[in-house]
Design a protein around this motif. Structure first.
Motif, PDB file in Angstrom:
ATOM      1  N   ILE A  92       0.844  -1.188   0.000  1.00 57.38           N
ATOM      2  CA  ILE A  92       0.000   0.000   0.000  1.00 57.38           C
ATOM      3  C   ILE A  92       0.882   1.241   0.000  1.00 57.38           C
ATOM      4  O   ILE A  92       1.921   1.275   0.643  1.00 57.38           O
ATOM      5  CB  ILE A  92      -0.972   0.006   1.204  1.00 57.38           C
ATOM      6  CG1 ILE A  92      -2.008   1.114   1.065  1.00 57.38           C
ATOM      7  CG2 ILE A  92      -0.230   0.106   2.509  1.00 57.38           C
ATOM      8  CD1 ILE A  92      -3.187   0.947   1.974  1.00 57.38           C
ATOM      9  N   SER A  93       0.472   2.207  -0.772  1.00 53.85           N
ATOM     10  CA  SER A  93       1.166   3.475  -0.810  1.00 53.85           C
ATOM     11  C   SER A  93       0.111   4.573  -0.756  1.00 53.85           C
ATOM     12  O   SER A  93      -0.812   4.599  -1.562  1.00 53.85           O
ATOM     13  CB  SER A  93       1.982   3.593  -2.104  1.00 53.85           C
ATOM     14  OG  SER A  93       2.521   4.901  -2.214  1.00 53.85           O
ATOM     15  N   PHE A  94       0.239   5.436   0.212  1.00 56.67           N
ATOM     16  CA  PHE A  94      -0.673   6.560   0.387  1.00 56.67           C
ATOM     17  C   PHE A  94       0.204   7.797   0.416  1.00 56.67           C
ATOM     18  O   PHE A  94       0.965   7.991   1.355  1.00 56.67           O
ATOM     19  CB  PHE A  94      -1.438   6.410   1.702  1.00 56.67           C
ATOM     20  CG  PHE A  94      -2.445   7.488   1.960  1.00 56.67           C
ATOM     21  CD1 PHE A  94      -3.692   7.449   1.356  1.00 56.67           C
ATOM     22  CD2 PHE A  94      -2.155   8.535   2.820  1.00 56.67           C
ATOM     23  CE1 PHE A  94      -4.626   8.428   1.610  1.00 56.67           C
ATOM     24  CE2 PHE A  94      -3.089   9.516   3.080  1.00 56.67           C
ATOM     25  CZ  PHE A  94      -4.332   9.466   2.469  1.00 56.67           C
ATOM     26  N   THR A 146       2.134   5.481  -7.986  1.00 53.58           N
ATOM     27  CA  THR A 146       1.203   4.398  -8.313  1.00 53.58           C
ATOM     28  C   THR A 146       1.910   3.259  -9.045  1.00 53.58           C
ATOM     29  O   THR A 146       1.259   2.427  -9.676  1.00 53.58           O
ATOM     30  CB  THR A 146       0.022   4.910  -9.165  1.00 53.58           C
ATOM     31  OG1 THR A 146       0.516   5.404 -10.413  1.00 53.58           O
ATOM     32  CG2 THR A 146      -0.763   5.980  -8.425  1.00 53.58           C
ATOM     33  N   ASN A 147       3.224   3.236  -8.961  1.00 55.49           N
ATOM     34  CA  ASN A 147       4.018   2.200  -9.628  1.00 55.49           C
ATOM     35  C   ASN A 147       3.665   2.080 -11.104  1.00 55.49           C
ATOM     36  O   ASN A 147       3.570   0.978 -11.645  1.00 55.49           O
ATOM     37  CB  ASN A 147       3.864   0.848  -8.920  1.00 55.49           C
ATOM     38  CG  ASN A 147       4.532   0.840  -7.567  1.00 55.49           C
ATOM     39  OD1 ASN A 147       5.581   1.444  -7.381  1.00 55.49           O
ATOM     40  ND2 ASN A 147       3.924   0.175  -6.620  1.00 55.49           N
ATOM     41  N   GLY A 148       3.446   3.219 -11.739  1.00 55.65           N
ATOM     42  CA  GLY A 148       3.200   3.266 -13.180  1.00 55.65           C
ATOM     43  C   GLY A 148       1.782   2.933 -13.605  1.00 55.65           C
ATOM     44  O   GLY A 148       1.486   2.953 -14.803  1.00 55.65           O
ATOM     45  N   LEU A 149       0.893   2.630 -12.656  1.00 51.18           N
ATOM     46  CA  LEU A 149      -0.485   2.298 -13.030  1.00 51.18           C
ATOM     47  C   LEU A 149      -1.243   3.514 -13.559  1.00 51.18           C
ATOM     48  O   LEU A 149      -2.072   3.395 -14.449  1.00 51.18           O
ATOM     49  CB  LEU A 149      -1.238   1.685 -11.857  1.00 51.18           C
ATOM     50  CG  LEU A 149      -0.776   0.290 -11.452  1.00 51.18           C
ATOM     51  CD1 LEU A 149      -1.540  -0.198 -10.238  1.00 51.18           C
ATOM     52  CD2 LEU A 149      -0.951  -0.690 -12.609  1.00 51.18           C
ATOM     53  N   ILE A 150      -0.981   4.663 -12.971  1.00 53.18           N
ATOM     54  CA  ILE A 150      -1.558   5.905 -13.493  1.00 53.18           C
ATOM     55  C   ILE A 150      -0.405   6.681 -14.104  1.00 53.18           C
ATOM     56  O   ILE A 150       0.511   7.110 -13.410  1.00 53.18           O
ATOM     57  CB  ILE A 150      -2.248   6.729 -12.388  1.00 53.18           C
ATOM     58  CG1 ILE A 150      -3.381   5.928 -11.753  1.00 53.18           C
ATOM     59  CG2 ILE A 150      -2.770   8.050 -12.961  1.00 53.18           C
ATOM     60  CD1 ILE A 150      -4.018   6.599 -10.559  1.00 53.18           C
ATOM     61  N   LEU A 171      -3.279   6.848  -4.021  1.00 48.64           N
ATOM     62  CA  LEU A 171      -3.489   5.676  -3.221  1.00 48.64           C
ATOM     63  C   LEU A 171      -3.239   4.467  -4.096  1.00 48.64           C
ATOM     64  O   LEU A 171      -3.915   4.270  -5.101  1.00 48.64           O
ATOM     65  CB  LEU A 171      -4.914   5.650  -2.654  1.00 48.64           C
ATOM     66  CG  LEU A 171      -5.304   4.437  -1.821  1.00 48.64           C
ATOM     67  CD1 LEU A 171      -4.433   4.324  -0.579  1.00 48.64           C
ATOM     68  CD2 LEU A 171      -6.770   4.533  -1.429  1.00 48.64           C
ATOM     69  N   TYR A 172      -2.231   3.701  -3.739  1.00 50.20           N
ATOM     70  CA  TYR A 172      -1.887   2.486  -4.486  1.00 50.20           C
ATOM     71  C   TYR A 172      -2.055   1.310  -3.545  1.00 50.20           C
ATOM     72  O   TYR A 172      -1.562   1.327  -2.419  1.00 50.20           O
ATOM     73  CB  TYR A 172      -0.431   2.575  -4.974  1.00 50.20           C
ATOM     74  CG  TYR A 172       0.064   1.289  -5.604  1.00 50.20           C
ATOM     75  CD1 TYR A 172      -0.208   0.992  -6.931  1.00 50.20           C
ATOM     76  CD2 TYR A 172       0.797   0.371  -4.853  1.00 50.20           C
ATOM     77  CE1 TYR A 172       0.255  -0.188  -7.508  1.00 50.20           C
ATOM     78  CE2 TYR A 172       1.262  -0.809  -5.424  1.00 50.20           C
ATOM     79  CZ  TYR A 172       0.981  -1.087  -6.744  1.00 50.20           C
ATOM     80  OH  TYR A 172       1.424  -2.254  -7.312  1.00 50.20           O
ATOM     81  N   PHE A 173      -2.800   0.309  -3.988  1.00 48.74           N
ATOM     82  CA  PHE A 173      -3.027  -0.867  -3.167  1.00 48.74           C
ATOM     83  C   PHE A 173      -2.914  -2.108  -4.027  1.00 48.74           C
ATOM     84  O   PHE A 173      -3.502  -2.204  -5.098  1.00 48.74           O
ATOM     85  CB  PHE A 173      -4.424  -0.799  -2.546  1.00 48.74           C
ATOM     86  CG  PHE A 173      -4.763  -1.982  -1.703  1.00 48.74           C
ATOM     87  CD1 PHE A 173      -4.242  -2.103  -0.434  1.00 48.74           C
ATOM     88  CD2 PHE A 173      -5.614  -2.968  -2.174  1.00 48.74           C
ATOM     89  CE1 PHE A 173      -4.552  -3.208   0.356  1.00 48.74           C
ATOM     90  CE2 PHE A 173      -5.923  -4.063  -1.398  1.00 48.74           C
ATOM     91  CZ  PHE A 173      -5.398  -4.182  -0.128  1.00 48.74           C
ATOM     92  N   LYS A 174      -2.130  -3.060  -3.563  1.00 45.93           N
ATOM     93  CA  LYS A 174      -2.019  -4.332  -4.267  1.00 45.93           C
ATOM     94  C   LYS A 174      -1.998  -5.438  -3.231  1.00 45.93           C
ATOM     95  O   LYS A 174      -1.229  -5.426  -2.298  1.00 45.93           O
ATOM     96  CB  LYS A 174      -0.744  -4.373  -5.119  1.00 45.93           C
ATOM     97  CG  LYS A 174      -0.599  -5.653  -5.884  1.00 45.93           C
ATOM     98  CD  LYS A 174       0.590  -5.591  -6.809  1.00 45.93           C
ATOM     99  CE  LYS A 174       0.675  -6.880  -7.610  1.00 45.93           C
ATOM    100  NZ  LYS A 174       1.811  -6.891  -8.476  1.00 45.93           N
TER     101      LYS A 174
END
Length: 174
Positions: A92-94, A146-150, A171-174
């Motif tokens: 998770i990254s906030f 977002t680790n490149g997702l956005i 907000l990145y969640f995996k």
């Protein structure tokens, strides 16, 4: 600050925001939102405001003071959104960020809150003369967080010489 009451107030606010957004969404599509992310950015704005504007934010956020908001946000940023990392927990990254036009300055007290409470990136950029560079900087931050997702949050031309401030939350969640 009563933590239980603060969490209850923010939960109510988050649910109200989500209900409003869902009710006003006229497109037939999937919708993903983080009401908590919205609340954290509104708390950050409240911390940088004064007088009647701050009073309105505090009323909307159901908080007695910016100190209470900052205390709750600090606990969220440092605890709830702690990354499980390589130990196998959820990733998770906030992240929060603030960009202000170089013609303006961060007040030292606000800069301290941005850095210490919200753990937000902050930078002064030249919106007036180099809006495309500022857009690229914001998009680069979002891509990284977002680790490149956005890859792009701000389309070309969305930032111009009238822009003075950009607040962002990823907000990145995996």
């Amino acid at each position: 600050m009563d933590l239980r009451e603060s969490i209850s107030n923010q939960t109510h606010l988050s649910l109200s925001l989500a209900k409003h957004i869902i009710a006003t969404n006229t497109q037939d599509c999937n919708l993903v939102l983080s009401a908590l992310s919205i609340q954290v950015l509104l708390a950050l704005i409240a911390s940088g405001s004064k007088g009647p504007t701050q009073d309105q934010f505090l009323s909307f956020l159901k908080s007695a003071s910016t100190h209470d908001l900052n205390s709750l946000s600090s606990q969220l940023v440092n605890g709830v959104f702690a990354d499980g990392g390589p130990s196998g927990g959820p990733r998770i990254s906030f992240a929060n960020a603030v960009w202000v036009d170089q013609s303006l300055h961060f007040k030292p007290s606000f800069k301290e809150i941005v850095d210490d409470v919200y753990k937000a990136a902050s930078d002064r950029v030249d919106f007036q003369n180099k809006p495309d560079e500022a857009t690229n900087e914001v998009n680069g931050w979002v891509r990284k967080e977002t680790n490149g997702l956005i890859r792009e949050i701000l389309p070309r031309g969305s930032v111009d010489g009238t822009t003075r401030l950009i607040l962002a939350n990823a907000l990145y969640f995996k």
